[in-house]
Design a protein around this motif. Structure first.
Motif, PDB file in Angstrom:
ATOM      1  N   ARG A  19      -7.236 -25.049  16.387  1.00 14.69           N
ATOM      2  CA  ARG A  19      -7.809 -24.190  15.163  1.00 14.69           C
ATOM      3  C   ARG A  19      -8.969 -23.419  15.588  1.00 14.69           C
ATOM      4  O   ARG A  19      -9.070 -22.248  14.853  1.00 14.69           O
ATOM      5  N   PRO A  20     -10.000 -23.897  16.261  1.00 15.58           N
ATOM      6  CA  PRO A  20     -10.976 -22.862  16.832  1.00 15.58           C
ATOM      7  C   PRO A  20     -10.364 -21.517  17.256  1.00 15.58           C
ATOM      8  O   PRO A  20     -10.850 -20.480  17.204  1.00 15.58           O
ATOM      9  N   PHE A  21      -9.058 -21.707  18.149  1.00 22.38           N
ATOM     10  CA  PHE A  21      -8.426 -20.611  18.740  1.00 22.38           C
ATOM     11  C   PHE A  21      -7.789 -19.781  17.806  1.00 22.38           C
ATOM     12  O   PHE A  21      -8.013 -18.536  17.846  1.00 22.38           O
ATOM     13  N   VAL A  22      -7.258 -20.318  16.667  1.00 22.00           N
ATOM     14  CA  VAL A  22      -6.627 -19.445  15.630  1.00 22.00           C
ATOM     15  C   VAL A  22      -7.702 -18.842  14.815  1.00 22.00           C
ATOM     16  O   VAL A  22      -7.572 -17.586  14.583  1.00 22.00           O
ATOM     17  N   GLU A  50      -0.964  -4.675   8.485  1.00 21.26           N
ATOM     18  CA  GLU A  50       0.101  -5.235   9.103  1.00 21.26           C
ATOM     19  C   GLU A  50       0.262  -5.218  10.583  1.00 21.26           C
ATOM     20  O   GLU A  50       0.621  -6.173  11.156  1.00 21.26           O
ATOM     21  N   ALA A  51      -0.341  -4.186  11.080  1.00 22.53           N
ATOM     22  CA  ALA A  51      -0.550  -3.784  12.516  1.00 22.53           C
ATOM     23  C   ALA A  51      -1.646  -5.227  13.182  1.00 22.53           C
ATOM     24  O   ALA A  51      -1.174  -5.582  14.035  1.00 22.53           O
ATOM     25  N   ASN A  52      -2.529  -5.561  12.535  1.00 25.21           N
ATOM     26  CA  ASN A  52      -3.182  -6.342  12.934  1.00 25.21           C
ATOM     27  C   ASN A  52      -2.452  -7.926  12.754  1.00 25.21           C
ATOM     28  O   ASN A  52      -2.691  -8.739  13.758  1.00 25.21           O
ATOM     29  N   ALA A  53      -1.757  -8.121  11.834  1.00 27.22           N
ATOM     30  CA  ALA A  53      -0.720  -9.397  11.865  1.00 27.22           C
ATOM     31  C   ALA A  53      -0.011  -9.555  12.960  1.00 27.22           C
ATOM     32  O   ALA A  53       0.252 -10.486  13.360  1.00 27.22           O
ATOM     33  N   HIS A  54       0.723  -8.243  13.261  1.00 28.37           N
ATOM     34  CA  HIS A  54       1.589  -8.500  14.437  1.00 28.37           C
ATOM     35  C   HIS A  54       0.759  -8.504  15.695  1.00 28.37           C
ATOM     36  O   HIS A  54       1.375  -9.276  16.444  1.00 28.37           O
ATOM     37  N   SER A  55      -0.229  -7.854  16.034  1.00 26.76           N
ATOM     38  CA  SER A  55      -1.016  -8.209  17.012  1.00 26.76           C
ATOM     39  C   SER A  55      -1.593  -9.590  17.220  1.00 26.76           C
ATOM     40  O   SER A  55      -1.373 -10.325  18.311  1.00 26.76           O
ATOM     41  N   ASN A  59      -0.473 -11.780  20.326  1.00 30.90           N
ATOM     42  CA  ASN A  59      -1.640 -12.613  21.157  1.00 30.90           C
ATOM     43  C   ASN A  59      -1.518 -14.183  20.813  1.00 30.90           C
ATOM     44  O   ASN A  59      -1.661 -14.848  21.945  1.00 30.90           O
ATOM     45  N   TYR A  60      -0.923 -14.694  19.728  1.00 31.62           N
ATOM     46  CA  TYR A  60      -0.844 -15.995  19.570  1.00 31.62           C
ATOM     47  C   TYR A  60       0.206 -16.518  20.556  1.00 31.62           C
ATOM     48  O   TYR A  60      -0.121 -17.730  21.290  1.00 31.62           O
ATOM     49  N   ARG A  61       1.206 -15.839  20.580  1.00 34.52           N
ATOM     50  CA  ARG A  61       2.525 -16.365  21.398  1.00 34.52           C
ATOM     51  C   ARG A  61       2.168 -16.299  22.912  1.00 34.52           C
ATOM     52  O   ARG A  61       2.518 -17.301  23.685  1.00 34.52           O
ATOM     53  N   ASN A  63      -1.190 -16.401  24.239  1.00 32.87           N
ATOM     54  CA  ASN A  63      -2.359 -17.296  24.485  1.00 32.87           C
ATOM     55  C   ASN A  63      -2.701 -18.458  24.059  1.00 32.87           C
ATOM     56  O   ASN A  63      -3.717 -19.077  24.145  1.00 32.87           O
ATOM     57  N   CYS A  64      -1.838 -19.012  23.072  1.00 32.88           N
ATOM     58  CA  CYS A  64      -2.030 -20.280  22.342  1.00 32.88           C
ATOM     59  C   CYS A  64      -2.318 -21.367  23.312  1.00 32.88           C
ATOM     60  O   CYS A  64      -1.596 -21.302  24.512  1.00 32.88           O
ATOM     61  N   PRO A  65      -3.209 -22.285  23.094  1.00 33.69           N
ATOM     62  CA  PRO A  65      -3.458 -23.649  23.928  1.00 33.69           C
ATOM     63  C   PRO A  65      -2.175 -24.119  24.298  1.00 33.69           C
ATOM     64  O   PRO A  65      -1.207 -24.294  23.178  1.00 33.69           O
ATOM     65  N   ARG A  66      -2.059 -24.567  25.307  1.00 32.54           N
ATOM     66  CA  ARG A  66      -0.662 -25.250  25.881  1.00 32.54           C
ATOM     67  C   ARG A  66      -0.821 -26.693  25.746  1.00 32.54           C
ATOM     68  O   ARG A  66      -1.740 -27.385  25.789  1.00 32.54           O
TER      69      ARG A  66
END
Length: 66
Positions: A19-22, A50-55, A59-61, A63-66
């Protein structure tokens, strides 16, 4: 254009700083929204340009925590 996106996440997200990551990622891209744990998964809702949501999603895909 302002859009909204809903992301459904499955898997273990407790204890990894999810959650802190998101929150940090959404703040970085100037997005509003929420993150909520369900009984088994997590739902993310973001709103903003829209551009920010796509970014955010790209980035989520990457850099998300594994």
């Amino acid at each position: 254009m302002i859009i909204a996106k809903h992301i459904h996440v499955t898997g273990i997200v407790q204890g990894v700083g999810f959650r802190p990551f998101v929150y940090g990622l959404a703040s970085r891209f100037g997005l509003c929204g929420w993150v909520i744990n369900t009984s088994a998964d997590v739902d993310i809702h973001i709103e903003g340009m829209e551009a920010n949501a796509h970014s955010f999603i790209e980035n989520y895909r990457v850099n998300c925590p594994r």
